[in-house]
Scaffold this motif. Sequence first.
Motif, mmCIF file in Angstrom:
data_model
loop_
_atom_site.group_PDB
_atom_site.id
_atom_site.type_symbol
_atom_site.label_atom_id
_atom_site.label_comp_id
_atom_site.label_asym_id
_atom_site.label_seq_id
_atom_site.Cartn_x
_atom_site.Cartn_y
_atom_site.Cartn_z
ATOM 1 N N CYS A 119 0.840 -1.211 0.000
ATOM 2 C CA CYS A 119 0.000 0.000 0.000
ATOM 3 C C CYS A 119 0.868 1.252 0.000
ATOM 4 O O CYS A 119 0.604 2.215 -0.732
ATOM 5 N N HIS A 120 1.892 1.258 0.826
ATOM 6 C CA HIS A 120 2.778 2.417 0.875
ATOM 7 C C HIS A 120 3.656 2.483 -0.376
ATOM 8 O O HIS A 120 3.970 3.576 -0.854
ATOM 9 N N ALA A 121 4.048 1.321 -0.908
ATOM 10 C CA ALA A 121 4.915 1.287 -2.087
ATOM 11 C C ALA A 121 4.248 1.942 -3.290
ATOM 12 O O ALA A 121 4.911 2.606 -4.106
ATOM 13 N N ALA A 122 2.944 1.767 -3.430
ATOM 14 C CA ALA A 122 2.226 2.361 -4.559
ATOM 15 C C ALA A 122 2.387 3.876 -4.566
ATOM 16 O O ALA A 122 2.650 4.492 -5.612
ATOM 17 N N GLY A 123 2.245 4.483 -3.411
ATOM 18 C CA GLY A 123 2.377 5.936 -3.319
ATOM 19 C C GLY A 123 3.799 6.407 -3.551
ATOM 20 O O GLY A 123 4.026 7.465 -4.163
ATOM 21 N N ILE A 124 4.768 5.644 -3.066
ATOM 22 C CA ILE A 124 6.173 6.012 -3.277
ATOM 23 C C ILE A 124 6.510 5.984 -4.764
ATOM 24 O O ILE A 124 7.167 6.893 -5.284
ATOM 25 N N ALA A 125 6.058 4.950 -5.464
ATOM 26 C CA ALA A 125 6.297 4.875 -6.910
ATOM 27 C C ALA A 125 5.622 6.038 -7.623
ATOM 28 O O ALA A 125 6.190 6.643 -8.546
ATOM 29 N N MET A 126 4.417 6.361 -7.223
ATOM 30 C CA MET A 126 3.658 7.439 -7.853
ATOM 31 C C MET A 126 4.374 8.776 -7.691
ATOM 32 O O MET A 126 4.527 9.545 -8.657
ATOM 33 N N ARG A 127 4.821 9.088 -6.483
ATOM 34 C CA ARG A 127 5.404 10.404 -6.219
ATOM 35 C C ARG A 127 6.863 10.488 -6.648
ATOM 36 O O ARG A 127 7.276 11.476 -7.253
ATOM 37 N N ASP A 128 7.646 9.453 -6.314
ATOM 38 C CA ASP A 128 9.097 9.568 -6.480
ATOM 39 C C ASP A 128 9.619 9.037 -7.806
ATOM 40 O O ASP A 128 10.731 9.379 -8.198
ATOM 41 N N LEU A 129 8.839 8.207 -8.488
ATOM 42 C CA LEU A 129 9.258 7.756 -9.815
ATOM 43 C C LEU A 129 8.462 8.458 -10.904
ATOM 44 O O LEU A 129 9.037 9.113 -11.784
ATOM 45 N N LEU A 130 7.135 8.363 -10.847
ATOM 46 C CA LEU A 130 6.310 8.942 -11.897
ATOM 47 C C LEU A 130 6.212 10.465 -11.794
ATOM 48 O O LEU A 130 5.918 11.126 -12.780
ATOM 49 N N HIS A 131 6.459 11.020 -10.604
ATOM 50 C CA HIS A 131 6.238 12.456 -10.376
ATOM 51 C C HIS A 131 4.790 12.810 -10.708
ATOM 52 O O HIS A 131 4.511 13.731 -11.464
ATOM 53 N N ALA A 132 3.892 12.053 -10.120
ATOM 54 C CA ALA A 132 2.468 12.247 -10.407
ATOM 55 C C ALA A 132 1.689 12.374 -9.105
ATOM 56 O O ALA A 132 2.155 11.961 -8.038
ATOM 57 N N GLU A 133 0.497 12.936 -9.187
ATOM 58 C CA GLU A 133 -0.374 13.072 -8.015
ATOM 59 C C GLU A 133 -1.456 12.015 -7.982
ATOM 60 O O GLU A 133 -2.206 11.910 -7.021
ATOM 61 N N ARG A 134 -1.574 11.270 -9.067
ATOM 62 C CA ARG A 134 -2.491 10.130 -9.121
ATOM 63 C C ARG A 134 -1.955 9.173 -10.174
ATOM 64 O O ARG A 134 -1.169 9.556 -11.034
ATOM 65 N N ALA A 135 -2.382 7.934 -10.101
ATOM 66 C CA ALA A 135 -1.857 6.938 -11.034
ATOM 67 C C ALA A 135 -2.828 5.778 -11.127
ATOM 68 O O ALA A 135 -3.790 5.673 -10.355
ATOM 69 N N VAL A 136 -2.559 4.884 -12.070
ATOM 70 C CA VAL A 136 -3.262 3.610 -12.134
ATOM 71 C C VAL A 136 -2.309 2.555 -11.581
ATOM 72 O O VAL A 136 -1.149 2.471 -11.996
ATOM 73 N N VAL A 137 -2.809 1.786 -10.625
ATOM 74 C CA VAL A 137 -2.013 0.725 -10.003
ATOM 75 C C VAL A 137 -2.640 -0.606 -10.368
ATOM 76 O O VAL A 137 -3.841 -0.825 -10.134
ATOM 77 N N LEU A 138 -1.848 -1.490 -10.935
ATOM 78 C CA LEU A 138 -2.310 -2.843 -11.249
ATOM 79 C C LEU A 138 -1.741 -3.775 -10.189
ATOM 80 O O LEU A 138 -0.538 -4.002 -10.127
ATOM 81 N N TRP A 139 -2.612 -4.272 -9.337
ATOM 82 C CA TRP A 139 -2.212 -5.066 -8.153
ATOM 83 C C TRP A 139 -2.524 -6.528 -8.475
ATOM 84 O O TRP A 139 -3.679 -6.939 -8.462
ATOM 85 N N LEU A 140 -1.497 -7.314 -8.750
ATOM 86 C CA LEU A 140 -1.685 -8.695 -9.192
ATOM 87 C C LEU A 140 -1.488 -9.669 -8.044
ATOM 88 O O LEU A 140 -0.501 -9.590 -7.303
ATOM 89 N N VAL A 141 -2.419 -10.590 -7.895
ATOM 90 C CA VAL A 141 -2.393 -11.590 -6.825
ATOM 91 C C VAL A 141 -2.421 -12.986 -7.453
ATOM 92 O O VAL A 141 -2.787 -13.140 -8.620
ATOM 93 N N PRO A 142 -2.030 -14.023 -6.689
ATOM 94 C CA PRO A 142 -1.875 -15.345 -7.303
ATOM 95 C C PRO A 142 -3.156 -16.124 -7.542
ATOM 96 O O PRO A 142 -3.142 -17.096 -8.297
ATOM 97 N N SER A 143 -4.276 -15.756 -6.908
ATOM 98 C CA SER A 143 -5.481 -16.576 -7.055
ATOM 99 C C SER A 143 -6.724 -15.730 -6.833
ATOM 100 O O SER A 143 -6.663 -14.622 -6.283
ATOM 101 N N ASN A 144 -7.873 -16.277 -7.226
ATOM 102 C CA ASN A 144 -9.142 -15.569 -7.037
ATOM 103 C C ASN A 144 -9.490 -15.416 -5.557
ATOM 104 O O ASN A 144 -10.119 -14.434 -5.151
ATOM 105 N N THR A 145 -9.105 -16.408 -4.752
ATOM 106 C CA THR A 145 -9.369 -16.320 -3.311
ATOM 107 C C THR A 145 -8.637 -15.133 -2.701
ATOM 108 O O THR A 145 -9.212 -14.340 -1.949
ATOM 109 N N ILE A 146 -7.352 -15.006 -3.028
ATOM 110 C CA ILE A 146 -6.563 -13.881 -2.516
ATOM 111 C C ILE A 146 -7.073 -12.579 -3.119
ATOM 112 O O ILE A 146 -7.058 -11.533 -2.472
#
Length: 897
Positions: free
Chosen positions: A76-103
């Motif tokens: 959760c915190h990593a998404a914001g760090i990437a957005m601010r410190d890499l993309l230099h953006a105030e909002r972004a699209v985050v694709l959060w991939l998990v291993p299964s439908n249950t997760i």
Amino acid sequence: MITLKDYQERVLDSLRDFFRQCSHERRPEAAFQAVQLKNNRVPIRYLPVSAAGMDAGMPYLCLRVPTGGGKTLLACHAAGIAMRDLLHAERAVVLWLVPSNTILDQTADALRDTRHPYRRALELSCGAVEIVTIEEALRLSSASVTGQTVVIVATIQAFRVEDTTGRKVYDQNGSFSEHLLNVPADRLEDLLPGADGKPKPSLVNMLRLRRPIVIVDEAHNARTDLSFATLGNVLPSCIIEFTATPARAKHPSNVLHHVSAAELKAADMVKLPLRVITRHPSQRDQLLADAVSLRADLEKLAAAEAQQTGEYLRPVMLIQAERVDACEALRDLMVNKFGIAKDEIKISTGKLDELKSVGNINSPKCPVRFIITVEKLREGWDCPFAYVLCSLKETHSATAIEQIVGRILRLPNAREKQHPDLNCAYAFSVSDSLPAVLNELREALESNGFTSAEAERIIIPVPQGVLPLGILPKTVKFTPEELDVAAAKVQVAELGGKVHLNAETHEITVFVPLDEDETARLKSCVKTPDAQARVVEMVAVVRAAEMAFGGSGKTRMPSPYEQGFDFKVPLLCVRENGSLFEFESTFLIEHRWKLSEKDAALSPNYNPLQRPTGKAGYVDVGAKGEVLTNVLQQTPSADFVGTLHQQVLQLGGTSDWTLETLIAWIDGEIEHHDITAGESAEFIRKALRGLMAKYEITDVGQLALDRFRLREEIEGRIQDHRDGERKSTFQSLLFPDSALAVSDERAINFKTMRYEPSWLYEGGFQFQKHYFGVKPGELVEFKKNRELTEEFQCAQFLDGLEEVKFWVRNLSQKSTSFRLQTSSDWFYPDFVCQLTDGRVLVVEYKGKGYYTSADSEEKRAIGAVWASRSGGRCLFEMPTDVDFSGVTKAVMQAVHG
């Protein structure tokens, strides 16, 4: 809101440093190695991702966090760090991939719940967020994507063309027509064309346009060529992997930061050690009875814990049955033989999963205390109340045991319990071979993200028939009639620290294996045959434990820490109004200073009109405030991050920026607790006006387009002035009449501190005097050319110095380490020693090329002040060029006069 643990802050600091350097220098490989050096690790080669759709310059990294380490919170915190410190953006699209439908369901539900700590962390990091699944993402409006951060939770399978959902991701979809209006000309080639040759309105094209931040949970499950090609289809801006077991072969992961078992234990995240009890297969029922009895005892301790702390605990036992068809019979046995209520026992197998009907298993209203399974528990099921594993199977599949062991490791509420037995996990196993069981559990721990060396140290075998509660495996309590205290005092003294006697409680503790003569000495301390047999059993258990993990089983000296020796080191303090306070950074800038009066000129290398260039095009603001783009020829300095920044700027839209709104935005983006808002705003105003005059800028919107780089430039300039003020104060404190003082009233004691190295020395040299044992933390033996490192040679020298009683490898960046404040940050010396006369020696080794640097001079100065204010109690030395004669001279003079 969950407060981040120290080790979690260190993980995020590594990620932040990596992205910031990527953003500045555009070289992920250099940023990757710089972070490793900062974390005191030998840099390993960065491996650019190699897959269609992914540029070699795309930041690709892995954060290795063992089971129980809080990967989802970190993500959760990593998404914001990437957005601010890499993309230099105030909002972004985050694709959060998990291993299964249950997760997927579990993660999406937690992120959607506005009361859940994960959602709160995500909002703190990213601002306003919307959480959607793939099915919901297929209906996303353009306003949703441009107005907030959108997190799409999905499985990687959902992006494969052969999957039903995957086809919808790539299919034409009218919902996305609006998303593709006014696509910048230089982005057209990034979008997949439809039958008419124009960009196809589709979810995948929206993602390709937005350059999503990709987070991969349990990344070891996505290592195939197809998986990477699938990720390439969405043109990610970066990939951040989270896993306990990074891939080393197929598409190896770039492990940026590795969390150790010691760090998790120190942060109260996991139940360790894991105590192991075995019985022969013919004693299966007795093993079950032992486990049931232990769980009941744990519940009594939990009730006492609740009275002391108000924390509710209900220890749960996981039982691994032999077969699926044996589960019902096993439950009947437990009901009839042990008198356990049927509603306290649930069965969880493939065909019968009674856990589905259980609501909140952590609720005081839930009766469940036993869960019977065979191969593995339901995926995604999590219960920190699980304390005991009882395996009634003689043979196990590797995946089954590793999955079940992982379920008993999490410590409830990530908080240390008052009773030490509630901080441990317990494993009962049917086997005629203790070493085989220990090896199996060691491999299971490795599969949950622990190193082999860590796994060896956190599994403790318990004697057969001896329950571990209330008694350590290496301690035996005798009656006053059994123990000859006078004889024991003599013999224990002769054994030189290998054995400890508590004369008041009549307890004897054996720390290390004993030989036959030493065992005979210990037997002579007790009077009855039964007591002597218990001494022999205790010694045998200690020897078996060492041999089970590859040790020789031969006698050795216990570490000073094992023997309970104090290791106190006085801190450098400031004396104020008769009280002592540790000298730290706040004392450097207590005086009033006016930032608004400082020079606000920025670096001459910074030009807000020369913004990051990509593969083609430029970005500017038109007369009406609109963002203008144009296609140019290939730029010589084109790079992935530069292209990314340009694309983010293009999609940022327009705003009515004024000088004051830009000042307010920059001010809000910079932390300055030591500077008033009025002072910082005036300094920023001066900086912006200076830039506008220098570059003849009349429209503030042009500066706003480059606001992230501008923020970094201004933040750096403020830090320069802050450092100047701190340095001036620091220099004044070095004078003899300053308020700095050293006293035993304020000291750390390594005996009571948690030693939490990120990794352990794994070489062949046997250190004899290291306080925490023969394996110091974070000590590198060889350089790349196989020559010994100079720090390692310094450690060898200290270990062999006769006047050194014991020493510790002082860990950098750890709150439990000894530290001194410099004008800029904390200084963690390499080694801390206790001398034979009780003095403390601190040693910081510096290579010849660094010895004369300003940083080293400052460290020598503050080290000398710490030593001088101690009244001869402390020594500080900084050897260089593998010349330790200065250390020897200082020690000899102090100890021998």
